[in-house]
Design a protein around this motif. Structure first.
Motif, PDB file in Angstrom:
ATOM      1  N   MET A  23      35.041 -13.168  29.587  1.00 24.85           N
ATOM      2  CA  MET A  23      34.063 -12.950  28.527  1.00 24.85           C
ATOM      3  C   MET A  23      34.082 -11.492  28.096  1.00 24.85           C
ATOM      4  SD  MET A  23      32.628 -16.014  28.556  1.00 24.85           S
ATOM      5  CE  MET A  23      31.205 -15.738  27.536  1.00 24.85           C
ATOM      6  N   THR A  24      33.918 -11.265  26.787  1.00 23.99           N
ATOM      7  CA  THR A  24      33.827  -9.900  26.269  1.00 23.99           C
ATOM      8  C   THR A  24      32.698  -9.840  25.235  1.00 23.99           C
ATOM      9  OG1 THR A  24      35.119  -8.029  25.431  1.00 23.99           O
ATOM     10  CG2 THR A  24      35.524 -10.177  24.400  1.00 23.99           C
ATOM     11  N   ARG A  25      32.463  -8.661  24.732  1.00 19.28           N
ATOM     12  CA  ARG A  25      31.373  -8.483  23.763  1.00 19.28           C
ATOM     13  C   ARG A  25      31.718  -9.163  22.428  1.00 19.28           C
ATOM     14  NH1 ARG A  25      31.024  -3.337  26.635  1.00 19.28           N
ATOM     15  NH2 ARG A  25      28.962  -3.307  27.600  1.00 19.28           N
ATOM     16  N   SER A  29      33.488  -4.665  20.091  1.00 16.80           N
ATOM     17  CA  SER A  29      33.511  -3.263  20.514  1.00 16.80           C
ATOM     18  C   SER A  29      34.286  -3.022  21.812  1.00 16.80           C
ATOM     19  CB  SER A  29      32.082  -2.731  20.662  1.00 16.80           C
ATOM     20  OG  SER A  29      31.402  -3.431  21.689  1.00 16.80           O
ATOM     21  N   ALA A  30      34.549  -4.061  22.570  1.00 17.77           N
ATOM     22  CA  ALA A  30      35.280  -3.912  23.833  1.00 17.77           C
ATOM     23  C   ALA A  30      36.729  -4.379  23.703  1.00 17.77           C
ATOM     24  CB  ALA A  30      34.575  -4.689  24.947  1.00 17.77           C
ATOM     25  N   ARG A  31      37.176  -4.622  22.466  1.00 17.85           N
ATOM     26  CA  ARG A  31      38.533  -5.121  22.227  1.00 17.85           C
ATOM     27  C   ARG A  31      39.301  -4.089  21.413  1.00 17.85           C
ATOM     28  NH1 ARG A  31      37.160  -9.496  19.642  1.00 17.85           N
ATOM     29  NH2 ARG A  31      36.980 -10.731  21.523  1.00 17.85           N
ATOM     30  N   THR A  39      46.821  -6.853  22.535  1.00 22.42           N
ATOM     31  CA  THR A  39      45.361  -6.844  22.525  1.00 22.42           C
ATOM     32  C   THR A  39      44.839  -6.692  23.945  1.00 22.42           C
ATOM     33  OG1 THR A  39      45.304  -8.297  20.595  1.00 22.42           O
ATOM     34  CG2 THR A  39      43.286  -8.156  21.908  1.00 22.42           C
ATOM     35  N   THR A  40      43.935  -5.738  24.140  1.00 19.78           N
ATOM     36  CA  THR A  40      43.283  -5.518  25.425  1.00 19.78           C
ATOM     37  C   THR A  40      41.786  -5.635  25.201  1.00 19.78           C
ATOM     38  OG1 THR A  40      45.032  -4.000  26.100  1.00 19.78           O
ATOM     39  CG2 THR A  40      42.994  -3.921  27.357  1.00 19.78           C
ATOM     40  N   ALA A  41      41.110  -6.330  26.096  1.00 22.15           N
ATOM     41  CA  ALA A  41      39.665  -6.484  25.974  1.00 22.15           C
ATOM     42  C   ALA A  41      39.011  -6.181  27.307  1.00 22.15           C
ATOM     43  CB  ALA A  41      39.313  -7.904  25.536  1.00 22.15           C
ATOM     44  N   GLU A  42      37.990  -5.348  27.278  1.00 19.22           N
ATOM     45  CA  GLU A  42      37.196  -5.110  28.480  1.00 19.22           C
ATOM     46  C   GLU A  42      36.119  -6.182  28.533  1.00 19.22           C
ATOM     47  OE1 GLU A  42      34.425  -1.691  30.582  1.00 19.22           O
ATOM     48  OE2 GLU A  42      35.217  -1.345  28.580  1.00 19.22           O
TER      49      GLU A  42
END
Length: 144
Positions: A23-25, A29-31, A39-42
């Motif tokens: 899950m990400t925001r 904003s976290a991608r 593509t990197t997502a926190e």
């Protein structure tokens, strides 16, 4: 929060006793997308057990994927089990908890998951080296 990635299969082969959901925001904003298209997502990994209505939110991670198929993605492990709320992710933890509650899925505590399993229990898993397994290994295991 929004689902960035979910692994409903078994990582290509073998057997996973869990569904791995990342899950990400929702606002993006976290991608981030690199110039090469990676593509990197926190965000927060969530392990959903296939064997019982339980789950665990894990420490934040940053998986990546590229249009050509390469990328990085970790599997759930006991050392990623953390207390909640997770700093910087308090609202996300609350949202995930509420959705799981609505589906009658219980978030299992880190204290319980880190307890030792029965002493002579053997679990076919690539996620831990054994021979002393934890309750986490009982519920969340994968073997290729």
């Amino acid at each position: 929060m929004v689902v960035e990635h979910a692994e409903f299969g078994h990582y290509g082969s073998g057997y996973a006793s869990f569904v791995d959901v990342f899950m990400t925001r929702r606002d993006g904003s976290a991608r981030r997308v690199d110039p090469d298209g990676c593509t990197t997502a926190e965000g927060l990994p969530v392990a959903l057990c296939r064997l019982a209505p339980i789950a665990r939110i894990l420490s934040p991670g940053e998986p990546s994927h590229h249009p050509d198929g390469r990328g990085y993605h970790s599997r759930p492990m006991l050392d990623a089990v953390t207390d909640m709320p997770i700093p910087g992710w308090e609202e996300g933890c609350q949202q995930i908890s509420q959705v799981l509650d609505r589906h009658r899925i219980t978030l299992v505590s880190p204290h319980l998951l880190s307890r030792p399993a029965l002493p002579h229990l053997k679990i076919d898993t690539n996620l831990d080296d054994g021979p002393h397994y934890s309750i986490f290994d009982v519920w969340f295991h994968w073997m290729d």
